[in-house]
Design a protein around this motif. Structure first.
Motif, PDB file in Angstrom:
ATOM      1  N   VAL A 198       0.884  -1.163   0.000  1.00 16.54           N
ATOM      2  CA  VAL A 198       0.000   0.000   0.000  1.00 16.54           C
ATOM      3  C   VAL A 198       0.921   1.212   0.000  1.00 16.54           C
ATOM      4  N   ARG A 199       1.172   1.728  -1.188  1.00 17.53           N
ATOM      5  CA  ARG A 199       2.106   2.847  -1.357  1.00 17.53           C
ATOM      6  C   ARG A 199       1.298   4.140  -1.439  1.00 17.53           C
ATOM      7  N   MET A 200       1.247   4.839  -0.336  1.00 15.04           N
ATOM      8  CA  MET A 200       0.433   6.038  -0.226  1.00 15.04           C
ATOM      9  C   MET A 200       1.170   7.258  -0.768  1.00 15.04           C
ATOM     10  N   TYR A 201       0.431   8.141  -1.408  1.00 14.59           N
ATOM     11  CA  TYR A 201       0.997   9.430  -1.796  1.00 14.59           C
ATOM     12  C   TYR A 201       0.354  10.509  -0.951  1.00 14.59           C
ATOM     13  N   ASN A 202       1.077  11.578  -0.741  1.00  9.89           N
ATOM     14  CA  ASN A 202       0.585  12.694   0.067  1.00  9.89           C
ATOM     15  C   ASN A 202      -0.010  13.734  -0.876  1.00  9.89           C
ATOM     16  N   GLY A 203      -1.320  13.727  -0.988  1.00  8.91           N
ATOM     17  CA  GLY A 203      -2.008  14.625  -1.910  1.00  8.91           C
ATOM     18  C   GLY A 203      -1.985  16.084  -1.518  1.00  8.91           C
ATOM     19  N   THR A 204      -1.473  16.388  -0.328  1.00  4.73           N
ATOM     20  CA  THR A 204      -1.392  17.791   0.094  1.00  4.73           C
ATOM     21  C   THR A 204      -0.051  18.422  -0.266  1.00  4.73           C
ATOM     22  N   GLU A 205       0.862  17.632  -0.821  1.00  7.47           N
ATOM     23  CA  GLU A 205       2.188  18.149  -1.166  1.00  7.47           C
ATOM     24  C   GLU A 205       2.161  18.967  -2.448  1.00  7.47           C
ATOM     25  N   PRO A 206       3.093  19.893  -2.551  1.00  4.33           N
ATOM     26  CA  PRO A 206       3.207  20.659  -3.796  1.00  4.33           C
ATOM     27  C   PRO A 206       3.777  19.769  -4.902  1.00  4.33           C
ATOM     28  N   LEU A 207       3.412  20.070  -6.125  1.00  2.00           N
ATOM     29  CA  LEU A 207       4.025  19.400  -7.261  1.00  2.00           C
ATOM     30  C   LEU A 207       5.415  19.979  -7.454  1.00  2.00           C
TER      31      LEU A 207
ATOM     32  N   GLY B  57      -2.332   1.038   7.553  1.00  2.00           N
ATOM     33  CA  GLY B  57      -2.096   0.040   6.523  1.00  2.00           C
ATOM     34  C   GLY B  57      -1.085   0.423   5.457  1.00  2.00           C
ATOM     35  N   THR B  58      -0.535   1.628   5.541  1.00  2.00           N
ATOM     36  CA  THR B  58       0.466   2.050   4.556  1.00  2.00           C
ATOM     37  C   THR B  58       1.756   1.265   4.751  1.00  2.00           C
ATOM     38  N   THR B  59       2.289   0.736   3.648  1.00  2.00           N
ATOM     39  CA  THR B  59       3.563   0.018   3.710  1.00  2.00           C
ATOM     40  C   THR B  59       4.709   0.871   3.178  1.00  2.00           C
ATOM     41  N   ASP B  60       4.398   1.803   2.290  1.00  3.03           N
ATOM     42  CA  ASP B  60       5.400   2.673   1.673  1.00  3.03           C
ATOM     43  C   ASP B  60       4.748   4.022   1.403  1.00  3.03           C
ATOM     44  N   ILE B  61       5.588   5.039   1.254  1.00  4.83           N
ATOM     45  CA  ILE B  61       5.087   6.378   0.942  1.00  4.83           C
ATOM     46  C   ILE B  61       5.924   6.934  -0.195  1.00  4.83           C
ATOM     47  N   PHE B  62       5.250   7.506  -1.200  1.00  6.20           N
ATOM     48  CA  PHE B  62       6.019   8.242  -2.192  1.00  6.20           C
ATOM     49  C   PHE B  62       5.674   9.710  -2.080  1.00  6.20           C
ATOM     50  N   THR B  63       6.682  10.529  -2.321  1.00  7.77           N
ATOM     51  CA  THR B  63       6.586  11.941  -1.989  1.00  7.77           C
ATOM     52  C   THR B  63       7.318  12.806  -3.013  1.00  7.77           C
ATOM     53  N   ASN B  64       6.874  14.048  -3.123  1.00 10.54           N
ATOM     54  CA  ASN B  64       7.561  15.031  -3.963  1.00 10.54           C
ATOM     55  C   ASN B  64       8.617  15.795  -3.179  1.00 10.54           C
ATOM     56  N   VAL B  65       8.587  15.673  -1.862  1.00  7.36           N
ATOM     57  CA  VAL B  65       9.490  16.457  -1.011  1.00  7.36           C
ATOM     58  C   VAL B  65      10.131  15.562   0.064  1.00  7.36           C
ATOM     59  N   PRO B  66      10.967  14.603  -0.338  1.00  5.82           N
ATOM     60  CA  PRO B  66      11.541  13.675   0.642  1.00  5.82           C
ATOM     61  C   PRO B  66      12.360  14.366   1.727  1.00  5.82           C
ATOM     62  N   GLU B  67      12.933  15.505   1.405  1.00  6.09           N
ATOM     63  CA  GLU B  67      13.753  16.215   2.393  1.00  6.09           C
ATOM     64  C   GLU B  67      12.942  16.619   3.629  1.00  6.09           C
ATOM     65  N   ARG B  68      11.645  16.753   3.470  1.00 11.58           N
ATOM     66  CA  ARG B  68      10.782  17.113   4.608  1.00 11.58           C
ATOM     67  C   ARG B  68      10.705  15.995   5.642  1.00 11.58           C
ATOM     68  N   TYR B  69      10.910  14.774   5.215  1.00  9.87           N
ATOM     69  CA  TYR B  69      10.641  13.627   6.082  1.00  9.87           C
ATOM     70  C   TYR B  69      11.886  12.807   6.428  1.00  9.87           C
ATOM     71  N   LEU B  70      13.051  13.265   6.075  1.00  7.31           N
ATOM     72  CA  LEU B  70      14.253  12.469   6.287  1.00  7.31           C
ATOM     73  C   LEU B  70      14.475  12.091   7.740  1.00  7.31           C
ATOM     74  N   GLY B  71      14.042  12.885   8.671  1.00  6.19           N
ATOM     75  CA  GLY B  71      14.201  12.565  10.082  1.00  6.19           C
ATOM     76  C   GLY B  71      13.163  11.589  10.599  1.00  6.19           C
ATOM     77  N   GLN B  72      12.146  11.290   9.819  1.00  9.74           N
ATOM     78  CA  GLN B  72      11.077  10.394  10.243  1.00  9.74           C
ATOM     79  C   GLN B  72      11.344   8.985   9.699  1.00  9.74           C
ATOM     80  N   THR B  73      12.203   8.253  10.357  1.00  4.18           N
ATOM     81  CA  THR B  73      12.613   6.968   9.794  1.00  4.18           C
ATOM     82  C   THR B  73      12.134   5.748  10.551  1.00  4.18           C
ATOM     83  N   SER B  74      11.567   5.912  11.711  1.00  9.98           N
ATOM     84  CA  SER B  74      11.129   4.723  12.440  1.00  9.98           C
ATOM     85  C   SER B  74       9.716   4.909  12.965  1.00  9.98           C
ATOM     86  N   LYS B  75       9.071   3.762  13.226  1.00  9.41           N
ATOM     87  CA  LYS B  75       7.712   3.804  13.774  1.00  9.41           C
ATOM     88  C   LYS B  75       7.781   4.246  15.223  1.00  9.41           C
ATOM     89  N   LYS B  76       6.717   4.871  15.666  1.00  8.59           N
ATOM     90  CA  LYS B  76       6.633   5.291  17.071  1.00  8.59           C
ATOM     91  C   LYS B  76       6.389   4.099  17.960  1.00  8.59           C
TER      92      LYS B  76
END
Length: 133
Positions: free
Chosen positions: A86-95, A114-133
């Motif tokens: 389940v590869r979710m995209y963030n529809g609120t991100e800028p193109l 249920g998300t297994t993966d995320i694809f993003t236009n702005v990966p630099e925003r999330y680089l610090g978010q690497t593990s589950k809580k």
């Protein structure tokens, strides 16, 4: 168009790395008619539409938008029970190239839905978010 894209992937030796995904599920039918082993994943704003496409196309994964992820426990359990990507995209991100303000988000929360993966236009925003809580 589908044939041209697939020819380019083959010419560059990338075919085995490509997941064909589209809001136009008919386009994914064309991809599968050209190459039965091509990995496909319906793209839609909500996971219900993705699952409809998944079953109709015998797809390999789904690509729902973050605002269309399940939020009730039964739906989350059903989605996770499918054991599919389940590869979710963030529809609120800028193109790419847009300067749209993006609200702060913790995308790890979507793993609980249920998300297994995320694809993003702005990966630099999330680089610090690497593990589950």
């Amino acid at each position: 168009m589908e044939q041209k894209v697939m020819d380019l992937a083959r010419d560059y030796g990338l075919s085995s790395y490509i997941v064909y995904s589209s809001f136009n599920h008919k386009s994914l039918e064309v991809v599968r008619s050209i190459e039965s082993e091509a990995e496909i994943a319906p793209l839609a704003g909500d996971y219900h539409s993705c699952l409809d496409g998944f079953h109709q196309l015998q797809a390999d994964a789904i690509h729902p938008g973050n605002l269309g992820m399940p939020v009730n426990a039964d739906d989350v359990k059903k989605l996770m029970g499918l054991s599919i990507p389940v590869r979710m995209y963030n529809g609120t991100e800028p193109l790419y190239g847009q300067s749209k303000r993006l609200p702060d988000m913790d995308l790890r929360e979507y793993c609980l839905l249920g998300t297994t993966d995320i694809f993003t236009n702005v990966p630099e925003r999330y680089l610090g978010q690497t593990s589950k809580k």
